[in-house]
Design an enzyme around this catalytic site. Structure first.
Site, PDB file in Angstrom:
ATOM      1  N   ALA A  13       0.884  -1.164   0.000  1.00  8.53           N
ATOM      2  CA  ALA A  13       0.000   0.000   0.000  1.00  8.53           C
ATOM      3  C   ALA A  13       0.922   1.215   0.000  1.00  8.53           C
ATOM      4  O   ALA A  13       1.918   1.243   0.724  1.00  8.53           O
ATOM      5  CB  ALA A  13      -0.883  -0.009   1.238  1.00  8.53           C
ATOM      6  N   LYS A  41       6.467  -2.611  -6.342  1.00  7.00           N
ATOM      7  CA  LYS A  41       7.001  -2.713  -7.708  1.00  7.00           C
ATOM      8  C   LYS A  41       6.436  -3.926  -8.443  1.00  7.00           C
ATOM      9  O   LYS A  41       6.083  -3.841  -9.623  1.00  7.00           O
ATOM     10  CB  LYS A  41       8.525  -2.751  -7.668  1.00  7.00           C
ATOM     11  CG  LYS A  41       9.112  -1.433  -7.156  1.00  7.00           C
ATOM     12  CD  LYS A  41      10.605  -1.405  -7.226  1.00  7.00           C
ATOM     13  CE  LYS A  41      11.162  -0.228  -6.439  1.00  7.00           C
ATOM     14  NZ  LYS A  41      10.660   1.079  -6.879  1.00  7.00           N
ATOM     15  N   ALA A  43       3.547  -5.641  -7.909  1.00 10.26           N
ATOM     16  CA  ALA A  43       2.121  -5.465  -8.206  1.00 10.26           C
ATOM     17  C   ALA A  43       1.935  -4.413  -9.292  1.00 10.26           C
ATOM     18  O   ALA A  43       1.097  -4.564 -10.191  1.00 10.26           O
ATOM     19  CB  ALA A  43       1.373  -5.069  -6.938  1.00 10.26           C
ATOM     20  N   ASN A  44       2.711  -3.336  -9.228  1.00 12.84           N
ATOM     21  CA  ASN A  44       2.596  -2.298 -10.266  1.00 12.84           C
ATOM     22  C   ASN A  44       2.875  -2.887 -11.652  1.00 12.84           C
ATOM     23  O   ASN A  44       2.159  -2.616 -12.619  1.00 12.84           O
ATOM     24  CB  ASN A  44       3.610  -1.177 -10.003  1.00 12.84           C
ATOM     25  CG  ASN A  44       3.308  -0.379  -8.739  1.00 12.84           C
ATOM     26  OD1 ASN A  44       2.228  -0.496  -8.163  1.00 12.84           O
ATOM     27  ND2 ASN A  44       4.262   0.420  -8.305  1.00 12.84           N
ATOM     28  N   GLU A 140      12.355  -6.230  -4.402  1.00 14.96           N
ATOM     29  CA  GLU A 140      11.658  -5.804  -3.169  1.00 14.96           C
ATOM     30  C   GLU A 140      11.178  -6.998  -2.351  1.00 14.96           C
ATOM     31  O   GLU A 140      10.407  -6.834  -1.413  1.00 14.96           O
ATOM     32  CB  GLU A 140      10.458  -4.905  -3.511  1.00 14.96           C
ATOM     33  CG  GLU A 140      10.786  -3.432  -3.418  1.00 14.96           C
ATOM     34  CD  GLU A 140       9.574  -2.537  -3.635  1.00 14.96           C
ATOM     35  OE1 GLU A 140       9.721  -1.328  -3.427  1.00 14.96           O
ATOM     36  OE2 GLU A 140       8.484  -3.026  -4.013  1.00 14.96           O
ATOM     37  N   THR A 221      17.066   2.499 -18.384  1.00 15.93           N
ATOM     38  CA  THR A 221      16.084   3.576 -18.504  1.00 15.93           C
ATOM     39  C   THR A 221      16.689   4.867 -17.959  1.00 15.93           C
ATOM     40  O   THR A 221      17.389   4.854 -16.949  1.00 15.93           O
ATOM     41  CB  THR A 221      14.785   3.230 -17.746  1.00 15.93           C
ATOM     42  OG1 THR A 221      15.096   3.013 -16.361  1.00 15.93           O
ATOM     43  CG2 THR A 221      14.127   1.985 -18.293  1.00 15.93           C
ATOM     44  N   ASP A 247       3.295  13.030 -11.699  1.00 15.15           N
ATOM     45  CA  ASP A 247       3.802  12.147 -10.641  1.00 15.15           C
ATOM     46  C   ASP A 247       4.600  11.022 -11.296  1.00 15.15           C
ATOM     47  O   ASP A 247       4.042  10.243 -12.069  1.00 15.15           O
ATOM     48  CB  ASP A 247       2.611  11.585  -9.843  1.00 15.15           C
ATOM     49  CG  ASP A 247       3.033  10.629  -8.744  1.00 15.15           C
ATOM     50  OD1 ASP A 247       4.249  10.458  -8.523  1.00 15.15           O
ATOM     51  OD2 ASP A 247       2.137  10.039  -8.108  1.00 15.15           O
ATOM     52  N   ASP A 253       7.995   1.032 -13.238  1.00 13.59           N
ATOM     53  CA  ASP A 253       7.204  -0.209 -13.198  1.00 13.59           C
ATOM     54  C   ASP A 253       6.258  -0.291 -14.396  1.00 13.59           C
ATOM     55  O   ASP A 253       6.028  -1.378 -14.936  1.00 13.59           O
ATOM     56  CB  ASP A 253       6.403  -0.293 -11.901  1.00 13.59           C
ATOM     57  CG  ASP A 253       7.303  -0.240 -10.682  1.00 13.59           C
ATOM     58  OD1 ASP A 253       8.454  -0.722 -10.761  1.00 13.59           O
ATOM     59  OD2 ASP A 253       6.864   0.302  -9.648  1.00 13.59           O
TER      60      ASP A 253
END
Ligand code: RIB
Length: 301
Positions: A13, A41, A43-44, A140, A221, A247, A253
């Site tokens: 979260a 990271k 889940a994204n 992570e 990147t 943002d 991700d």
């Protein structure tokens, strides 16, 4: 039929604090807003790939607190297979994201349940992992789990997309399993053990140096400076797509998820990276990580 993409990684979260500027050490500043959004990271990346039309499975863990529902919300609505996301006693992973007026962020992550994603969790998902086209990994979750999943996937002929984020010193025998290895400039510098000069040329040199460590392909990147790649001894680059930045959280991700979806669909790495650059550009125009990711039908910049 197996999934296009399996992501073994973190589920968090994100407590996003919007401020004019970050506090200096010992200073207190007043923020404008605070919101809790799904993140992590792993889940994204899963949400980014699934929203673009890939069939995606996630291997991970959440806790028994109220954050678990927030963390799983957009994975669920994107249709990600959560059979191998366990619920373990204790807190869900939590990221405190401080978002400043320029759209740049700083993040502190407390792993919580992500620490319970073990090699045994990967073994329990063996059929899903070895049946996928692309296996996506980041740093992570415990690094022993990353190494185990990379080895299992690689040995089963599954393409391993290894994103060494956050910056972590991974062993060369793990790096060698990657195709591609995906890093930003900071992560590349840590892996190489020396700082990188600014610019595309220096990044191409870093990509070649990382390929020399044995990764079949490397992508570096560069944020607003685009992306460079190295594969089969040849280098390529794409410029970033200019957009108004709201943002940048989770833009890397979005890139990785889109790259995985395109590779699973059979695109060559270079073309997949160009597409992923456009998806990442779309993501920075909106607040948050997962909520900012485009769906397959959305126009891209
Ligand atoms: O890459 C962005 C992500 O890093 C955030 O969603 C946060 O959860 C941290 O994992």
């Amino acid at each position: 039929m197996g999934h296009d993409v399996v992501v073994v990684g973190s589920v968090n979260a994100d407590l996003v604090l919007q401020v004019d500027r970050r506090p200096l050490p010992g200073e207190t500043v007043l923020g404008q807003d605070a919101v809790t959004l799904p993140g992590g990271k792993g889940a994204n990346q899963a949400v980014a790939a699934a929203r673009l039309g890939a069939s995606v499975a996630m291997v991970g863990a959440v806790g028994t607190d109220a954050h678990a529902a927030v963390a799983l919300d957009l994975l669920t609505s994107a249709g990600v297979d959560l059979t191998h996301v366990r619920t373990v006693d204790g807190p869900t992973g939590l990221a405190v994201v401080t978002l400043a007026g320029d759209g740049e962020n700083s993040i502190v992550v407390v792993p919580g349940a992500n620490a319970a994603v073990t090699p045994a969790s990967v073994d329990a998902a063996d059929a899903v992992l070895t049946g996928a086209r692309v296996c996506v990994l980041q740093a992570e979750i415990p690094l022993g789990t990353v190494a185990h999943a990379a080895r299992l996937a690689h040995d089963a002929g599954v393409r391993v997309l290894l994103n060494v984020a956050p910056a972590t010193a991974l062993r060369d025998d793990v790096v060698r399993l990657a195709d591609p290895l995906v890093v930003n400039e900071h992560e590349a510098a840590l892996l190489l053990g020396h700082p990188l000069d600014a610019g595309v040329e220096a990044a191409q040199g870093a990509a070649a140096e990382l390929a020399g460590r044995g990764a079949a392909s490397v992508v570096v990147t560069l944020g607003a400076s685009g992306v460079v790649g190295h594969e089969h001894g040849a280098a390529w680059s794409w410029p970033a797509v200019p957009v108004e930045v709201r943002d940048t959280t989770g833009a890397g991700d979005a890139f990785v998820g889109a790259l995985a979806a395109a590779l699973a669909a059979g695109d060559p790495l270079r073309d997949a990276a160009r597409f992923a650059t456009r998806v990442a550009a779309a993501s920075v125009t909106r607040l948050g990580a997962q909520p900012s990711y485009p769906w397959a039908t959305d126009p891209l910049p």
